[in-house]
Design a protein around this motif. Structure first.
Motif, short mmCIF file in Angstrom:
data_model
loop_
_atom_site.label_atom_id
_atom_site.label_comp_id
_atom_site.label_asym_id
_atom_site.label_seq_id
_atom_site.Cartn_x
_atom_site.Cartn_y
_atom_site.Cartn_z
N ASN A 201 0.81 -1.24 0.00
CA ASN A 201 0.00 0.00 0.00
C ASN A 201 0.83 1.26 0.00
OD1 ASN A 201 -1.51 -2.14 0.81
ND2 ASN A 201 -2.76 -1.04 2.27
N ASP A 202 1.80 1.31 0.87
CA ASP A 202 2.58 2.54 1.05
C ASP A 202 4.01 2.38 0.57
OD1 ASP A 202 1.23 4.74 1.96
OD2 ASP A 202 0.95 3.87 3.94
N THR A 203 4.20 1.57 -0.46
CA THR A 203 5.55 1.20 -0.88
C THR A 203 5.88 1.78 -2.25
OG1 THR A 203 5.49 -0.83 0.42
CG2 THR A 203 7.01 -0.79 -1.44
N ILE A 204 7.12 2.19 -2.43
CA ILE A 204 7.58 2.56 -3.78
C ILE A 204 8.88 1.79 -4.06
CG2 ILE A 204 6.59 4.86 -3.70
CD1 ILE A 204 9.74 5.68 -3.53
N ILE A 205 9.15 1.60 -5.34
CA ILE A 205 10.41 0.97 -5.76
C ILE A 205 11.10 1.91 -6.72
CG2 ILE A 205 11.36 -0.89 -7.21
CD1 ILE A 205 9.26 -2.76 -5.99
N SER A 206 12.40 2.07 -6.56
CA SER A 206 13.17 2.83 -7.56
C SER A 206 14.43 2.03 -7.89
CB SER A 206 13.51 4.23 -7.05
OG SER A 206 14.28 4.16 -5.88
N VAL A 207 14.79 2.07 -9.16
CA VAL A 207 15.91 1.25 -9.64
C VAL A 207 16.74 2.08 -10.62
CG1 VAL A 207 16.61 -0.91 -10.74
CG2 VAL A 207 14.45 -0.79 -9.48
N VAL A 208 18.05 2.08 -10.42
CA VAL A 208 18.95 2.77 -11.36
C VAL A 208 20.12 1.84 -11.67
CG1 VAL A 208 20.52 4.72 -11.68
CG2 VAL A 208 18.37 5.07 -10.49
N GLY A 209 20.47 1.78 -12.94
CA GLY A 209 21.65 1.00 -13.30
C GLY A 209 21.51 0.32 -14.63
#
Lengths: 452, 423
Positions: A201-209
């Motif tokens: 519900n209150d989650t985000i994902i961020s990915v770099v590479g």
């Protein structure tokens, strides 16, 4: 012979553009932000749950932190040591921690190990064991860690100062909680905490590479997409802030050879879109060339460094100053800080403002050089709700600030009578001075116990 | 591994300054990294901390740069700058947007060539006071802050280049005079005693031209060479010290003398440290933190420098009364490692995978890559040594680890216990 008397002319301009981002959602509703950066065979992955230690129940403070310490002690088909062996064999660096507002999972892996690393992280998030034997060990370790850090003067100063600044507000409580609250926590509390807060519900994902968007989304869906949402019961934290106390407070630390000094004021109307505030901080105490450090270190030589910053989180904001000085110069340092406040309140120069603007604008290419720094920024933009155009508009926003804007803010902010001045030190070694103001001695819980 | 093949070009100016250039234009960032081949190991008895204090003086302005303007110029240009002092070297570095390269070279060359013209008593006294506060803040007023100082004074005899702390003793810092500063600069800060690395978004030819423009006319001096230390002797007996400190939780430390950086034993010592405490399954962590739960943390560390080295094991007991049991468990584990028939191939593979990740990760940032190029140039005289450095670890075997543990960890050792002071 060359002419060395003036700085060389700059060789052209570097146009800055914030890296391109892709935004998507998993089937269970997690926002996924990514940026493809193939400059090294590395990928940085962050999963942030926007529920930190302010949601701990008062008698159970430390629950959020202890849960982060427990959650990778066995998951899925692996016990604690097996799980660690699987991650370590990949060379992947996994970090799990929390602050007042968030729980953070992150790892950096070689590209070739990304999928296996993500699988192991997903097991930790979805299927942690929470075995009693692991709980007892980790709880004892955390209690001992708290005892260990409680010997550090800067930890003691920060802990006591927060209590003074924020009172009963949950931001006034350190993420460790205290020895009593840690002792109160049971395994059942951790399981309840996990059920309530570890949810998409209150989650985000961020990915770099070094991974393109499509394969990334497929992998996230494969491993995180079946993480179930929970209907959670959440304790409502106390976010009320009483008007800030003011005055000078002291905590006795026998045997100290230095004073830790902290100064602060609540700034409820200042957020990260307040560009005059960002610039004012650079001028006042935000870097080594700022007025505060120039006076206390470079002119007077009474500290290794003196700095200021705006502590801006989702629910609170404060302007804070900190330094460490030898005992003899403790009160001199406080007087000098007050003088710098007065001076900045009355007069900021165009040259100082231009310096601060140049520093912030020109630094943009360096700020996003590594996958870690870029991903950390993306994560921060999202959890603070700043929008992904923030840095594309940053230069224009900084440039638009006038001297009048900054001076007006300084005259409102730097009224020294409104501040809390706080210092720790050995009372027996310096309290023979003639003081012309009342000083309140506090104990480590932030309670006033004496007037000096 | 192609990633670890970092192309570079080396040059030497007429005044002896060694140059390393490396081009990577993936981001518009350039790193300038200048190593002077002098560090705390060159500090003399009674004059400790001089290398570090001198690093501070380098930011106090030079003939054409006002006091503290170095930071201001670089920060205004959007960069960052700093310096650091180790036992072996003192380095100064700037990370800058690539269009600001000339600014960084102007600043570094002015203090290399013309520092003394602007140095005075007032600046010196100011920085002595700053460094005294640095010492108070980071060491004297910190729990466990004096651990390294105590360990090194036990491990290395008076006069050994590792005996005293990098920051120096308070009474020595106070004695540093303007005359000392002048002779220090003349003895150690010559172009021929330095390596300048420029890495990042550069053009090889124009960068070399800029370096020549700013550095070629700096006169070389005569560097004081001091490589005649009496080194590498083992301890004559075990040494034991109890240090009572303002701490709530005790810590114990064991130290052994080992060898120099880049010595053939280095990779085994480094791998040994990982196998003892690098993850939860490592030999000491598993036994002391998980199986017996006597400790809440245990750590092994391989600390090598140009002149000498040490191997350290530290542990945080959960209960003060368990210290003797923990000590016995550590020494039993070392003995068991040496004498048992256990195969450590899986542990070695895990260690090497971790080192591989660390290598790749460490060279992602241009500034770190520049520092490593300077480091390889300094220690092995070949800047592109990343791949060789990594491949050295392939020679580690179960047998070589046992041999290295036997060679060093069965010798005399020092033991330090930091215990809570009862006020």
């Amino acid at each position: 012979m060359i002419n060395r008397t003036s700085a060389p002319i700059v060789n052209g301009e570097i146009a800055f553009k914030f890296p391109e981002l892709k935004i998507a959602s998993s089937s269970n509703g997690i926002k996924i932000i990514s940026s493809y950066k193939p400059t090294a065979p590395l990928i940085n992955f962050r999963l942030t749950i926007k529920k930190g230690s302010i949601y701990d129940l008062p008698e159970l403070n430390g629950t959020a932190l202890l849960t982060t310490r427990m959650i990778d002690e066995g998951a899925g088909k692996y016990n604690s040591l097996e799980l660690n062996q699987e991650i370590s064999f990949l060379g992947t660096h996994l970090g799990i921690n929390c602050d007042n507002e968030n729980i953070f999972f992150s790892f950096t892996s070689l590209s070739e190990n990304f999928e296996q690393s993500l699988y192991l992280l997903s097991e930790i998030i979805k299927n942690p064991h929470f075995y009693l034997t692991d709980f007892e060990r980790e709880k004892e370790t955390l209690i001992n860690t708290l005892k260990l850090v409680q010997a550090y003067p800067d930890f003691i100063a920060e802990d006591s100062f927060k209590k003074l600044m924020f009172g009963d507000n949950n931001y006034g409580i350190d993420i460790f909680g205290n020895l009593d609250s840690l002792n109160n926590i049971t395994l059942e509390h951790l399981k309840e905490h996990y059920t309530n807060f570890y949810t998409p519900n209150d989650t985000i994902i961020s990915v770099v590479g070094n991974i393109e968007n499509e394969p990334l989304l497929n992998l996230v869906e494969k491993y995180i997409g079946d993480w179930k949402n929970n209907s959670n019961t959440i304790f409502k934290p106390n976010l009320d802030l009483s008007p800030s106390l003011s005055g000078t407070y002291f905590l006795n630390l026998p045997g100290s050879v230095q004073s830790e000094i902290r100064v602060g004021i609540l700034t409820p109307n200042i957020d990260l879109n307040n560009y005059p505030a960002i610039l004012l901080n650079i001028i006042f105490g935000g870097d080594i060339s700022s007025r505060l450090n120039q006076v206390l270190r470079e002119k007077e030589g009474i500290t290794y460094g003196a700095y200021s910053h705006f502590e801006i989180m989702r629910n609170i904001s404060a302007f804070l100053i900190g330094t460490s000085v030898d005992l003899v110069n403790s009160f001199k340092a406080i007087e000098l800080i007050k003088t710098v406040m007065d001076d900045v309140r009355k007069n900021i120069t165009e040259e100082e403002l231009n310096y601060a603007k140049s520093k912030l604008i020109n630094k943009l290419p360096l700020r996003f050089e590594s996958i870690l720094s870029l991903n950390s920024t993306i994560n921060h933009l999202e959890i603070m709700g700043l929008g992904f155009d923030y840095y594309n508009n940053y230069t224009a926003n900084i440039k638009s600030v006038t001297l009048e804007d900054v001076q007006k803010l300084a005259s409102r902010l730097f009224i020294k009578e409104n501040y809390i001045f706080f210092l720790t030190g050995d009372k027996d070694k310096y309290f023979d001075l003639n003081l012309d103001e009342e000083i309140f001695e506090i104990d480590k819980s932030g309670r006033v116990v004496n007037s000096l | 591994m192609k990633t670890l093949d970092i192309e570079s070009r080396s040059h030497k100016l007429g005044n002896g300054l060694e140059i390393v250039l490396h081009k990577d234009s993936s981001v518009p960032v350039t790193a300038v990294n200048l190593w002077y081949k002098v560090g705390a190991a060159n500090d003399k008895t009674g004059k400790t901390g001089y290398a570090h204090l001198f690093e501070h003086l380098m930011f106090q302005g030079s003939q054409n740069i006002p006091k503290e303007a170095h930071f201001r110029f670089i920060q205004e240009a959007g960069g960052s700058a700093n310096g650091s002092t180790s036992r072996d070297r003192t380095n100064y570095y700037e990370s800058i947007p690539s269009n600001q390269l000339e600014l960084a070279l102007w600043l570094e060359s002015d203090r290399m060539g013309f520092l003394l013209e602007a140095l005075n008593e007032e600046k010196l006294e100011n920085q002595k006071s700053v460094v005294i506060n640095e010492r108070l803040e980071h060491y004297d007023n910190q729990p466990y802050g004096l651990v390294n100082e105590k360990l090194n004074s036990l491990l290395y005899p008076l006069g050994h280049p590792h005996h005293s702390p990098v920051i120096g003793y308070l009474e020595d810092i106070k004695k540093f005079s303007l005359e000392d500063a002048y002779s220090y600069f003349k003895n150690y800060y010559s172009p021929s005693n330095a390596i300048l690395t420029v890495a990042g978004d550069i053009n090889y030819e124009s960068t070399l031209e800029l370096i020549q423009k700013y550095f070629a006319d700096i006169k070389d001096g005569k560097t004081l060479i001091e490589d005649n230390f009496d080194l590498l002797s083992q301890l004559e007996g075990n040494k034991y010290l109890e240090h009572f400190d303002k701490v709530n939780i005790p810590q114990i430390y064991f130290g052994w003398r080992t060898n120099k950086i880049f010595h053939e034993d280095e990779v085994d010592l480094h791998t040994l440290a990982f196998i003892l405490s690098g993850n939860k399954n490592s030999l000491l962590t598993k036994q002391l933190v998980y199986d017996t739960q006597l400790c809440q943390r245990v750590s092994a560390q391989n600390d090598l420098s140009k002149y000498d080295g040490s191997f350290l094991i530290s542990a945080t007991p959960k209960r003060i009364e368990d210290i003797e049991r923990i000590k016995k468990a550590i020494f039993d584990k070392i003995e068991n490692l040496i004498s048992s028939n256990n195969n450590l191939e899986n542990e070695i593979r895990t260690a090497i995978n971790n080192f591989k990740f660390e290598f790749v990760h460490s060279i992602e940032k241009i500034s770190t890559r520049a520092d490593l190029l300077s480091s390889y140039k300094y220690y092995v005289n070949e800047p592109n040594w990343f791949l060789q450095d990594y491949e050295r670890f392939n020679k580690v075997t179960t047998e070589s680890l046992k041999n290295i543990a036997k060679k060093y960890l069965t010798n005399n050792f020092v033991e330090l216990r930091v215990l809570p002071k009862n006020d």
